[in-house]
Design a protein around this motif. Structure first.
Motif, PDB file in Angstrom:
ATOM      1  N   ASP A   8       0.842  -1.202   0.000  1.00 32.70           N
ATOM      2  CA  ASP A   8       0.000   0.000   0.000  1.00 32.70           C
ATOM      3  C   ASP A   8       0.876   1.250   0.000  1.00 32.70           C
ATOM      4  N   GLU A   9       1.887   1.238   0.857  1.00 37.93           N
ATOM      5  CA  GLU A   9       2.774   2.405   0.962  1.00 37.93           C
ATOM      6  C   GLU A   9       3.575   2.599  -0.324  1.00 37.93           C
ATOM      7  N   ARG A  10       4.007   1.504  -0.914  1.00 36.52           N
ATOM      8  CA  ARG A  10       4.787   1.579  -2.155  1.00 36.52           C
ATOM      9  C   ARG A  10       3.943   2.173  -3.289  1.00 36.52           C
TER      10      ARG A  10
END
Length: 202
Positions: A8-10
């Motif tokens: 998700d962060e990537r």
């Protein structure tokens, strides 16, 4: 931190991590595709492969465990004027519909061995008779290269793993070797991969 949160962060960091164009091997298989085929794009991330398949006239389900990735996939589909069904799920735990798909695209989905086996069994179950499975994943020879891929060796694929997990499918193509990747910022340069085109007996 769970891997889905890491992805998700990537994916949240703007831009498309693997580009917006489809995987080149998948694109080369266009002659095998026909409008109306039901396709499942596994581990589809930000949707580049699922959206391309939809643009070829296929009815596409795009699955990834990153909700952020699937939201970007839906946006990409809308921008391209095509429709995909997005599913936020773990490929190893999803309820694969029996004979629900004519094509399963397994492009750079790297899972721990037990999860990989569970997802592979699901993918085989989900293939209709005569259905195709297309796969491209990194092999152990990729270690040390800067063109992408998981750092943990147990996540990597080989021809032998393909033969073991998909032994019930007919091999149309199964190759291991070096390719040149140009897929967004995370897949650039020479890479060591296994490629497979397999068919479920009719």
């Amino acid at each position: 931190m769970s891997s889905s949160i890491a992805w998700d962060e990537r994916f949240a960091g703007g831009g498309f991590q693997f580009g917006e164009a489809p995987n080149r091997y998948l694109e080369e298989l266009r002659p095998w595709l026909a409008p109306g085929m039901r396709a499942l794009a596994l581990g589809d991330g930000e949707g580049r492969n699922g959206v391309w398949l939809a643009a070829q006239g296929l009815a596409v389900t795009s699955l990834d465990w990153s909700a952020v990735g699937m939201a970007k996939a839906a946006q990409l589909a809308a921008r391209r004027g095509v429709r995909i069904d997005t599913v936020v799920a773990d490929a190893a735990a999803w309820a694969y519909p029996a004979a629900g798909f004519d094509l399963v695209a397994w492009i750079y989905l790297h899972l721990p061995p037990a999860d990989r086996a569970a997802a592979a069994a699901g993918a085989v179950r989900a293939l209709a008779p005569g259905g195709l499975l297309v796969l491209e994943c990194f092999t152990p020879a990729q270690q040390g290269r800067r063109s992408g891929g998981p750092k943990m060796p147990e996540l990597l694929w080989s021809r032998a793993i393909v033969e073991e997990l998909f032994g019930g499918l007919e091999v149309l193509e199964l190759l291991e070797g070096t390719v040149s990747l140009d897929e967004g910022p995370r897949h650039q340069g020479p890479a060591e991969v296994v490629r497979a085109l397999l068919r479920k007996p009719g």
